[in-house]
Design an enzyme around this catalytic site. Structure first.
Site, PDB file in Angstrom:
ATOM      1  N   ILE A   1       0.841  -1.177   0.094  1.00  0.00           N
ATOM      2  CA  ILE A   1       0.095  -0.092   0.290  1.00  0.00           C
ATOM      3  C   ILE A   1       0.916   1.279  -0.157  1.00  0.00           C
ATOM      4  CG2 ILE A   1      -0.136  -0.251   2.628  1.00  0.00           C
ATOM      5  CD1 ILE A   1      -2.937   1.321   2.423  1.00  0.00           C
ATOM      6  N   SER A   2       0.693   2.235  -1.028  1.00  0.00           N
ATOM      7  CA  SER A   2       1.606   3.087  -1.098  1.00  0.00           C
ATOM      8  C   SER A   2       1.613   4.196   0.049  1.00  0.00           C
ATOM      9  CB  SER A   2       1.429   3.910  -2.468  1.00  0.00           C
ATOM     10  OG  SER A   2       1.667   3.239  -3.566  1.00  0.00           O
TER      11      SER A   2
END
Length: 212
Positions: A59-60
């Site tokens: 997840i960025s």
């Protein structure tokens, strides 16, 4: 730390990294990143860092999500294509800003997980599709906005072709093991304009479907 304090700190981090668009900040305040981070890393959901999720994906970090969303300049009537659903966090933020979001993910396991999250979060304007995102979604084209969350060596031709004239695509471009650049592509009447925004690091854009 209380939830309110944590939220204030989260928004402060975003602003300090250059996320200044009020609509983007409001969307990121509304969508709880904690809902998209599971297991061991749940207590780090509000830190400005990428975190591992299933299928070897990440997840960025929120500031990168914010900067990409800001560059995309999504309008309320827009139809948006996202390539690389991952945790679903980015699509959820886009769904607050756009009329409709189509998001494509090659790992079936992630698709099943995010469908559940979107339902729990009551985000009915997102359609999640298992598929090879590098081909886009010709059936739904053209799109007003396209966001790619995995790095290609060049902007994929099928995605450029599915962008409406006047539309914007934001994606990381470069070799997967080197520093990549975040690029903003605007389609004009006679071609494409390219703007280089900042260095980033993303997983590579792979063809085909994942094993899970």
């Amino acid at each position: 730390m209380s939830d309110a304090e944590r939220k204030m700190q989260f928004l402060y981090q975003l602003r300090s990294k250059g996320v200044t668009d009020k609509r983007v900040l409001t969307a990121m305040e509304k969508i709880d990143r904690g809902a998209f981070v599971r297991g061991l890393f749940a207590d780090r959901a509000y830190e400005d860092m990428p975190l591992p999720i299933n299928c070897g994906q990440t997840i960025s970090q929120p500031s990168v999500v914010g900067l990409m969303t800001q560059a995309l300049n999504v309008q309320p009537r827009d139809k948006v294509l996202e390539v690389g659903t991952g945790s679903g966090y980015q699509a959820a933020i886009l769904s607050v800003l756009a009329r409709r979001v189509y998001t494509v993910e090659r790992h079936r396991r992630l698709v099943n997980e995010v469908r559940e999250v979107f339902e729990c979060q009551n985000l009915p304007n997102i359609t999640v599709i298992t598929g090879d995102g590098s081909h886009g979604l010709p059936d739904q084209a053209p799109f007003d906005r396209i966001l790619v969350t995995a790095a290609a060596e060049d902007p994929p031709g099928p995605l450029l072709a599915q962008l409406r004239v006047g539309g914007i695509m934001v994606l990381p471009v470069g070799q997967s093991d080197a520093v990549q650049s975040l690029i903003k592509v605007t389609r004009t009447d006679d071609g494409f304009d390219y703007d280089e925004l900042r260095p980033v690091r993303f997983v590579p854009l792979l063809e085909g479907l994942g094993k899970e």
